[in-house]
Design a protein around this motif. Sequence first.
Motif, PDB file in Angstrom:
ATOM      1  N   TYR A   1       0.895  -1.383  -0.159  1.00  0.00           N
ATOM      2  CA  TYR A   1      -0.054   0.207  -0.355  1.00  0.00           C
ATOM      3  C   TYR A   1       1.282   1.063   0.243  1.00  0.00           C
ATOM      4  O   TYR A   1       1.952   1.714   0.879  1.00  0.00           O
ATOM      5  CB  TYR A   1      -0.790   0.217   1.180  1.00  0.00           C
ATOM      6  CG  TYR A   1      -2.053  -1.239   1.480  1.00  0.00           C
ATOM      7  CD1 TYR A   1      -3.845  -1.276   0.384  1.00  0.00           C
ATOM      8  CD2 TYR A   1      -0.865  -2.479   2.283  1.00  0.00           C
ATOM      9  CE1 TYR A   1      -3.694  -2.803   1.252  1.00  0.00           C
ATOM     10  CE2 TYR A   1      -1.709  -3.381   1.571  1.00  0.00           C
ATOM     11  CZ  TYR A   1      -2.965  -3.844   1.660  1.00  0.00           C
ATOM     12  OH  TYR A   1      -3.954  -5.162   1.341  1.00  0.00           O
TER      13      TYR A   1
ATOM     14  N   ASN B   1      -1.340   7.787 -11.378  1.00  0.00           N
ATOM     15  CA  ASN B   1      -2.042   7.079 -12.107  1.00  0.00           C
ATOM     16  C   ASN B   1      -3.410   6.328 -11.580  1.00  0.00           C
ATOM     17  O   ASN B   1      -3.733   5.789 -12.757  1.00  0.00           O
ATOM     18  CB  ASN B   1      -1.177   6.814 -13.406  1.00  0.00           C
ATOM     19  CG  ASN B   1      -0.246   7.682 -14.107  1.00  0.00           C
ATOM     20  OD1 ASN B   1      -0.099   8.416 -15.235  1.00  0.00           O
ATOM     21  ND2 ASN B   1       1.482   7.844 -13.905  1.00  0.00           N
ATOM     22  N   HIS B   2      -3.357   6.885 -10.565  1.00  0.00           N
ATOM     23  CA  HIS B   2      -3.758   5.605 -10.314  1.00  0.00           C
ATOM     24  C   HIS B   2      -5.062   6.552  -8.856  1.00  0.00           C
ATOM     25  O   HIS B   2      -4.466   7.080  -8.437  1.00  0.00           O
ATOM     26  CB  HIS B   2      -3.680   4.159  -8.962  1.00  0.00           C
ATOM     27  CG  HIS B   2      -3.319   3.957 -10.597  1.00  0.00           C
ATOM     28  ND1 HIS B   2      -1.439   3.548 -10.948  1.00  0.00           N
ATOM     29  CD2 HIS B   2      -3.553   2.244 -10.923  1.00  0.00           C
ATOM     30  CE1 HIS B   2      -1.473   2.366 -11.215  1.00  0.00           C
ATOM     31  NE2 HIS B   2      -2.476   1.743 -11.914  1.00  0.00           N
ATOM     32  N   GLU B   3      -6.527   5.893  -8.598  1.00  0.00           N
ATOM     33  CA  GLU B   3      -7.239   6.809  -7.549  1.00  0.00           C
ATOM     34  C   GLU B   3      -7.126   6.090  -6.253  1.00  0.00           C
ATOM     35  O   GLU B   3      -6.908   5.122  -6.118  1.00  0.00           O
ATOM     36  CB  GLU B   3      -8.787   5.952  -8.805  1.00  0.00           C
ATOM     37  CG  GLU B   3      -9.301   7.296  -9.303  1.00  0.00           C
ATOM     38  CD  GLU B   3      -9.187   8.693  -9.407  1.00  0.00           C
ATOM     39  OE1 GLU B   3      -9.823   8.876  -8.053  1.00  0.00           O
ATOM     40  OE2 GLU B   3      -8.135   9.116 -10.273  1.00  0.00           O
ATOM     41  N   PRO B   4      -7.306   7.333  -5.993  1.00  0.00           N
ATOM     42  CA  PRO B   4      -6.918   5.973  -4.123  1.00  0.00           C
ATOM     43  C   PRO B   4      -8.466   5.203  -3.328  1.00  0.00           C
ATOM     44  O   PRO B   4      -9.223   5.165  -3.994  1.00  0.00           O
ATOM     45  CB  PRO B   4      -6.416   7.178  -3.059  1.00  0.00           C
ATOM     46  CG  PRO B   4      -6.999   8.673  -3.360  1.00  0.00           C
ATOM     47  CD  PRO B   4      -7.128   8.267  -5.645  1.00  0.00           C
ATOM     48  N   GLU B   5      -7.545   4.488  -2.543  1.00  0.00           N
ATOM     49  CA  GLU B   5      -8.584   3.726  -1.851  1.00  0.00           C
ATOM     50  C   GLU B   5      -9.822   4.523  -1.160  1.00  0.00           C
ATOM     51  O   GLU B   5     -11.007   4.839  -0.794  1.00  0.00           O
ATOM     52  CB  GLU B   5      -8.556   2.247  -0.982  1.00  0.00           C
ATOM     53  CG  GLU B   5      -8.894   1.572  -0.262  1.00  0.00           C
ATOM     54  CD  GLU B   5     -10.415   0.885  -1.546  1.00  0.00           C
ATOM     55  OE1 GLU B   5     -11.211  -0.068  -1.356  1.00  0.00           O
ATOM     56  OE2 GLU B   5      -9.578   0.949  -2.845  1.00  0.00           O
TER      57      GLU B   5
ATOM     58  N   VAL C   1      -1.524  -0.837  -3.642  1.00  0.00           N
ATOM     59  CA  VAL C   1      -0.605  -1.804  -4.570  1.00  0.00           C
ATOM     60  C   VAL C   1      -0.486  -3.709  -4.294  1.00  0.00           C
ATOM     61  O   VAL C   1       0.361  -4.115  -4.415  1.00  0.00           O
ATOM     62  CB  VAL C   1       1.119  -1.218  -4.934  1.00  0.00           C
ATOM     63  CG1 VAL C   1       1.846  -2.387  -5.812  1.00  0.00           C
ATOM     64  CG2 VAL C   1       0.890   0.430  -4.563  1.00  0.00           C
ATOM     65  N   ASP C   2      -1.534  -4.043  -5.943  1.00  0.00           N
ATOM     66  CA  ASP C   2      -1.187  -5.403  -6.012  1.00  0.00           C
ATOM     67  C   ASP C   2      -0.981  -6.044  -6.952  1.00  0.00           C
ATOM     68  O   ASP C   2      -1.395  -7.477  -7.539  1.00  0.00           O
ATOM     69  CB  ASP C   2      -3.460  -5.626  -5.991  1.00  0.00           C
ATOM     70  CG  ASP C   2      -3.934  -5.742  -6.813  1.00  0.00           C
ATOM     71  OD1 ASP C   2      -3.412  -4.740  -7.720  1.00  0.00           O
ATOM     72  OD2 ASP C   2      -4.742  -5.351  -6.189  1.00  0.00           O
ATOM     73  N   ASP C   3      -1.185  -5.205  -8.416  1.00  0.00           N
ATOM     74  CA  ASP C   3      -0.295  -6.057  -9.802  1.00  0.00           C
ATOM     75  C   ASP C   3       0.993  -6.221  -9.096  1.00  0.00           C
ATOM     76  O   ASP C   3       1.899  -6.206  -7.953  1.00  0.00           O
ATOM     77  CB  ASP C   3       0.136  -4.702 -10.305  1.00  0.00           C
ATOM     78  CG  ASP C   3       1.340  -5.162 -11.599  1.00  0.00           C
ATOM     79  OD1 ASP C   3       2.119  -5.435 -12.006  1.00  0.00           O
ATOM     80  OD2 ASP C   3       0.009  -5.864 -12.402  1.00  0.00           O
TER      81      ASP C   3
ATOM     82  N   TRP D   1      -3.695   4.132  -1.498  1.00  0.00           N
ATOM     83  CA  TRP D   1      -3.600   3.324  -2.905  1.00  0.00           C
ATOM     84  C   TRP D   1      -3.046   1.587  -2.413  1.00  0.00           C
ATOM     85  O   TRP D   1      -2.087   1.910  -1.695  1.00  0.00           O
ATOM     86  CB  TRP D   1      -2.858   3.834  -3.728  1.00  0.00           C
ATOM     87  CG  TRP D   1      -2.857   5.389  -4.028  1.00  0.00           C
ATOM     88  CD1 TRP D   1      -3.548   5.421  -5.316  1.00  0.00           C
ATOM     89  CD2 TRP D   1      -2.469   6.847  -3.418  1.00  0.00           C
ATOM     90  NE1 TRP D   1      -4.066   7.010  -5.831  1.00  0.00           N
ATOM     91  CE2 TRP D   1      -3.068   7.224  -4.190  1.00  0.00           C
ATOM     92  CE3 TRP D   1      -1.743   6.787  -2.448  1.00  0.00           C
ATOM     93  CZ2 TRP D   1      -2.607   8.953  -3.731  1.00  0.00           C
ATOM     94  CZ3 TRP D   1      -1.470   7.978  -2.114  1.00  0.00           C
ATOM     95  CH2 TRP D   1      -2.180   9.212  -3.401  1.00  0.00           C
TER      96      TRP D   1
ATOM     97  N   TYR E   1       3.372   5.641  -9.542  1.00  0.00           N
ATOM     98  CA  TYR E   1       1.306   5.456  -8.768  1.00  0.00           C
ATOM     99  C   TYR E   1       0.234   5.559  -8.545  1.00  0.00           C
ATOM    100  O   TYR E   1      -0.416   6.409  -9.348  1.00  0.00           O
ATOM    101  CB  TYR E   1       1.736   3.652  -8.071  1.00  0.00           C
ATOM    102  CG  TYR E   1       1.074   3.024  -7.902  1.00  0.00           C
ATOM    103  CD1 TYR E   1       0.794   2.364  -8.556  1.00  0.00           C
ATOM    104  CD2 TYR E   1      -0.264   2.881  -6.947  1.00  0.00           C
ATOM    105  CE1 TYR E   1      -0.701   0.857  -8.743  1.00  0.00           C
ATOM    106  CE2 TYR E   1      -1.314   2.160  -6.698  1.00  0.00           C
ATOM    107  CZ  TYR E   1      -1.807   1.034  -7.416  1.00  0.00           C
ATOM    108  OH  TYR E   1      -2.260   0.141  -7.878  1.00  0.00           O
ATOM    109  N   VAL E   2       0.793   6.433  -7.801  1.00  0.00           N
ATOM    110  CA  VAL E   2      -0.010   8.069  -7.109  1.00  0.00           C
ATOM    111  C   VAL E   2      -1.154   8.916  -8.753  1.00  0.00           C
ATOM    112  O   VAL E   2      -1.760   9.045  -8.743  1.00  0.00           O
ATOM    113  CB  VAL E   2       0.189   8.729  -6.467  1.00  0.00           C
ATOM    114  CG1 VAL E   2       0.051  10.260  -5.349  1.00  0.00           C
ATOM    115  CG2 VAL E   2       0.852   7.961  -4.925  1.00  0.00           C
TER     116      VAL E   2
END
Length: 414
Positions: free
Chosen positions: A91, A167-171, A187-189, A185, A164-165
Amino acid sequence: MATVKPFKAIRPDAKYADKVISLPYDVMNRKEAAEMAADDPYSFLHICRAEIDLPEQENAYDQSVYEKARDNIAERLASGVFVQEDKPALYIYRQIMDGRVQTGIVGCVAVDEYQNNTIKKHEFTRVEKEKDRINHFDVCDADTEPVFLTYRDDKRIRTIMEGYVANHEPEYDITSDDGIQHTLWVVDDPELVKSLTGLFDEIPALYIADGHHRSASACKVGLKRREEHPDYTGDEEFNFFMAVIFPDNDLKIFDYNRVVKDLNGSTSEEFLDKIREAGFDVEEKGSDIYYPEGKHIFAMFLDGKWYKLTARDSIIPDHVTESLDVAVLQNSLLHPILGIEDPRTDKRIDFVGGIRGLEELEKRVNDDMEVAFAVYPVDVDDLLRVADNNMVMPPKSTWFEPKLGSGLFLHSLK
């Protein structure tokens, strides 16, 4: 090298996160915790300070407290307030306080690396505080609050986090009651997780910034589980504990100040003379608050006036820890003049985190104390240098802000 492992976090469903998040368990007393959680049945204080859900009792460490915390976790999982990840993840956790940003990785670190000092310490722990969290983690079958770690900044890790921050929406993106913004965020990739864990594997050491008791307790729970499972492989979750790991360049350490109840039998004039004789230059600054301007300069509040105390070179040792300002103050003034031999146990001294401001020092002197001392903050380089030399800082040397939000992630030991 440093192991950082993904894990299946137990965490709030997004719609409950702003209700669950709380301050850490050890920054308030029972009464304050009860008041904070009084109108919020979801607050994590019902878990990390579960005694607030029980009739007040003399022993705050009764077994029933830990069992209540365990039951509250189970109830929140059953009701959907908490969920657990389907697969291991890391995360990215960002905090913003007064415009200052710190961004780190949430993962699990290894009990063995705490043991072999890959995870470095800079404080002693107290047995009674360790026992409390040992019982809490053990009965709850989970690390309920993370340890706050740091490392020497690595541009490669920072680049991955920032990319990553962006280009991705936060949880979660919430602001807690104290005004701190908390953004998380997931990170599970698998490939990205592998890249991050591989980079941490090249980091020579991690450092405990805040949470020495939590880390010691989590380690001892892991060792206890090993004794209970002599056929353990080393891959079980109890071989790891949860941490938030921030780069050192993001961190700020606040001052940790001192207030003392009396002048140890001296009049104010005698006390000022003794300070001069002990190796300090003394300059009266008046009634306006005076802030120390740099290392080896202290502010003192006495009889409604502020004073600037400058330590002369003759009392500043050439030593990693003894040259720290909190040590100079203790060894050259608090002990020899005020008789404070052990600041961890002496009832005549108290400590005030710098986040409260120097106004709090004035308030304490006007209320229940006689004299106050403001100390220039330790910097992160000091902390790393002390830990690298396998030494410990004097008691109450560091105050980190912002505090980690509690309740946003738990690590199951099963």
